[in-house]
Design a protein around this motif. Structure first.
Motif, PDB file in Angstrom:
ATOM      1  N   GLY A 175      35.014  49.291  39.034  1.00  0.00           N
ATOM      2  CA  GLY A 175      35.357  48.312  40.060  1.00  0.00           C
ATOM      3  C   GLY A 175      35.088  46.904  39.592  1.00  0.00           C
ATOM      4  O   GLY A 175      33.987  46.570  39.173  1.00  0.00           O
ATOM      5  N   LYS A 176      36.141  46.073  39.683  1.00  0.00           N
ATOM      6  CA  LYS A 176      36.041  44.678  39.238  1.00  0.00           C
ATOM      7  C   LYS A 176      35.604  43.795  40.393  1.00  0.00           C
ATOM      8  O   LYS A 176      35.942  44.051  41.553  1.00  0.00           O
ATOM      9  N   GLU A 177      34.897  42.713  40.080  1.00  0.00           N
ATOM     10  CA  GLU A 177      34.519  41.724  41.092  1.00  0.00           C
ATOM     11  C   GLU A 177      35.778  41.224  41.812  1.00  0.00           C
ATOM     12  O   GLU A 177      36.720  40.761  41.162  1.00  0.00           O
ATOM     13  N   SER A 178      35.795  41.342  43.132  1.00  0.00           N
ATOM     14  CA  SER A 178      36.919  40.885  43.964  1.00  0.00           C
ATOM     15  C   SER A 178      38.257  41.533  43.609  1.00  0.00           C
ATOM     16  O   SER A 178      39.314  40.998  43.925  1.00  0.00           O
ATOM     17  N   GLY A 179      38.241  42.689  42.953  1.00  0.00           N
ATOM     18  CA  GLY A 179      39.492  43.377  42.632  1.00  0.00           C
ATOM     19  C   GLY A 179      40.414  42.480  41.834  1.00  0.00           C
ATOM     20  O   GLY A 179      39.999  41.895  40.836  1.00  0.00           O
ATOM     21  N   HIS A 180      41.647  42.339  42.289  1.00  0.00           N
ATOM     22  CA  HIS A 180      42.636  41.547  41.549  1.00  0.00           C
ATOM     23  C   HIS A 180      42.597  40.058  41.900  1.00  0.00           C
ATOM     24  O   HIS A 180      43.435  39.300  41.442  1.00  0.00           O
ATOM     25  N   ILE A 181      41.684  39.649  42.765  1.00  0.00           N
ATOM     26  CA  ILE A 181      41.681  38.233  43.160  1.00  0.00           C
ATOM     27  C   ILE A 181      40.376  37.541  42.775  1.00  0.00           C
ATOM     28  O   ILE A 181      39.916  36.617  43.438  1.00  0.00           O
ATOM     29  N   GLY A 182      39.794  37.991  41.660  1.00  0.00           N
ATOM     30  CA  GLY A 182      38.553  37.385  41.170  1.00  0.00           C
ATOM     31  C   GLY A 182      38.691  35.891  40.919  1.00  0.00           C
ATOM     32  O   GLY A 182      37.714  35.133  41.010  1.00  0.00           O
ATOM     33  N   ASN A 183      39.939  35.465  40.650  1.00  0.00           N
ATOM     34  CA  ASN A 183      40.184  34.033  40.404  1.00  0.00           C
ATOM     35  C   ASN A 183      39.844  33.157  41.617  1.00  0.00           C
ATOM     36  O   ASN A 183      39.667  31.952  41.488  1.00  0.00           O
TER      37      ASN A 183
END
Ligand code: ADP
Ligand code: MG
Length: 567
Positions: A550-558
């Protein structure tokens, strides 16, 4: 008054129910208490279906999605002040999403509120609600109930749909009036959402811009799904070979597997398109505000929307088409037919090459996930995707960060309005409310695909699902955290994003008589998911995946401000 006349008297509550039913609104989602308990009882006695929730925001979310699915305003009910405020989040959300909804809240008697004398749960709800909805109305006299409901319905569904707040003071609920005094009498609205035809100039301009395109792209939004424009869109794509990209809730308007779908080549399609045709989709954050480098800086935009002030919100719109989508699409289709417009084959080939490469990559990821020792998102989602391919009538609700993002790409939809998700705000906590109303309104089975964090916002609605014995299967993809479950800053405290990776969420279903499953491997997921779906019962499947996934903030980490984190 003689006794006869008194027996014929009607309360404000009864008139409200009459007015809702006369207009075909038979379902109500709410949470009762002072001063609306008897109102809900009376609604059931008069034949409405009342669905009682555990928290107001879930009830109002349910009503909002009922509105989205049926094109009639969903009806929600809350108590005063705190109940009203809990529901207000969902009312604001529905309005942002353009879902038609009437949130009715009981309130205090005006004179106590207006002199600030201090009432039980006293708040000036009518004025508080105004900035959070399309319009607020207060009914001060029982005899106005028919008109109040007419205004609420028309406001919710006409033009750009949205949420309406109907303030119901306690004394209006109980006020008795003779039916003769109700003027106008309760009545069904004529054409609550009138068609709005675009001007012929706007159509000619749009056709001209599309005709000149070398690399046109259709972007479908949830406005097109709400408008039920699938027939027109399918005809447009058949006729012109336009490639299309569905926004998440527009998936299924044209089946995801259809040859013109550019979803698997999304970045390329957005970057290269020279004419972008927006159909019921806003150029907001979800589309990077239409800006370069996501979009071609020279792209021209054609935008079809019911709401004229949406145009030029982020980019100059070369061809704004204001009107309802059914009318607008039919006129554009016949305009394009007359010019024999066809999309350039070279553009479709360019997209197809990229698309096939990405589809192959995805297939490899899924195949790897099935044999990987560590269970991750792809291993959980693959059997769900396979299930939906075989059972397209099933509804999918989804929220979470990575669960939502990866599921959006992986799970294909074949039918319109069958994917319901976090919407315009990308908000968490909508899952179970949406799932309940989807099951109630459509009679179809529903899968609520949840991250463990997202599930926490409204997990107690599992009791609601079980109480009404709804065919809802909740899948909690548990990586033990918001984004993931391993990010600890200091030794003596869990990190801000950490939750309990060992939690047995499935036991929540067991507590209420639903079926509980705990899954830790890809094989188990496939077997258990199919077994649960076959039962048609309330199910909760807790899937423990690797907490590092699991990535930080999914696809909206930007969108996350990055700080230099140090003590
Ligand atoms: P998405 O999030 O899928 O991109 P948005 O919610 O941003 O979609 O956009 C939906 C748009 O559709 C809104 O601007 C809304 O005004 C518009 N809309 C809603 N219903 C209709 C309709 N019946 N006809 C035309 N436009 C509509
Ligand atoms: Mg999580």
């Amino acid at each position: 008054v003689n006794i006869m006349a008194e027996n014929e008297m009607k309360s404000g509550a009864e008139l409200l129910i009459d007015a809702l039913q006369t207009n075909g609104l038979e379902n109500m989602y709410g949470l009762v208490g002072i001063p609306v308990t008897d109102f809900a009882r009376l609604a059931q006695l008069k034949g409405m279906k009342y669905f009682g929730f555990r928290r107001e925001d879930a009830a109002v979310d349910a009503a909002a999605i009922a509105g989205y699915l049926t094109q009639k305003p969903g009806v929600a009910l809350t108590v005063s002040a705190p109940g009203f405020l809990n529901g207000l989040t969902a009312l604001a959300q529905a309005t942002k999403n353009c879902f038609p909804l009437i949130m009715i809240s009981g309130s205090s008697e005006r004179h106590i509120i207006d002199l600030d004398q201090g009432d039980y749960e006293g708040l000036d709800q009518y004025n508080v609600a105004k900035p959070f909805c399309k319009k607020a109305y207060r009914v001060d006299r029982a005899e106005d109930m028919g008109l109040a409901v007419a205004r609420a319905i028309r406001t919710a569904v006409s033009g750009r749909p949205g949420g309406v707040y109907l303030d119901l003071p306690a004394d209006t609920i109980g006020q008795l009036v003779s039916p003769d005094a109700v003027q106008p009498a309760i009545y069904p609205l004529v054409d609550p959402d009138p068609a709005q035809l675009p001007s012929s100039n706007a159509i000619t301009r749009a056709v001209d811009v599309i005709k000149g395109a070398k690399k046109p792209l259709l972007i479908l939004g949830k406005g097109a799904a709400y408008a039920q424009a699938e027939k027109q869109l399918q005809a447009l794509v058949q006729q012109t070979d336009l490639p299309f990209l569905p926004m998440s809730m527009a998936k299924g308007l044209i089946p995801d597997g259809e040859a013109h779908s550019a979803a698997a080549a999304r970045s390329l399609a957005l970057k290269e398109a020279d004419v972008v045709i927006l159909v019921g989709a806003r150029l907001n954050w979800m589309l990077s505000h239409g800006a370069a480098p996501t979009f071609n800086a020279d792209a021209k935009f054609v935008q079809l929307d019911i709401c004229a002030d949406e145009f030029d919100s982020n980019q100059p719109i070369a061809a704004p088409v204001q009107g309802d989508l059914i009318s607008s699409l039919e006129l554009i289709l016949s305009g394009l037919q007359a010019t024999n417009f066809k999309t350039d084959a070279a553009w479709l080939t360019e997209l197809n090459i990229k698309k096939n490469a990405n589809i192959e990559k995805m297939a490899k990821r899924v195949a790897d996930a099935k044999v990987n020792d560590k269970l991750g998102y792809y291993g959980v989602l693959a059997p769900i995707n396979e299930y939906f391919a075989a059972h397209p009538e099933t509804y999918l609700v989804s929220e979470g960060a990575n669960t939502l993002d990866i599921g959006r790409n992986m799970i294909d939809m074949k039918l319109p309005r069958h994917r319901l998700d976090t919407g315009t705000w990308g908000v968490m906590g909508i899952g179970l409310g949406y799932a309940i109303a989807a099951a109630v309104e459509t009679g179809q089975p529903v899968v609520a695909l949840e991250g463990d964090s997202a599930f926490g916002f409204d997990g107690m609605e599992m009791e609601t699902i079980c109480r009404y014995q709804l065919p809802v299967t909740v899948v909690v993809v548990n990586n033990g955290g918001i984004y993931n479950g391993t990010d600890r800053q200091v030794a003596d405290q869990p990190g801000p994003t950490m939750l309990d990776a060992k939690a047995h969420y499935e036991k929540i279903a067991e507590a209420f008589g639903g079926d509980s499953y705990f899954v830790t491997t890809a094989d188990e997921m496939e077997r258990i998911f199919n077994q649960a779906m076959a039962s048609g019962r309330p199910n909760l499947i807790n899937v423990a995946i690797d907490p590092a996934m699991g990535k930080e903030s999914g696809h909206i980490g930007n969108l996350n401000p990055k700080l230099a984190l140090k003590k």
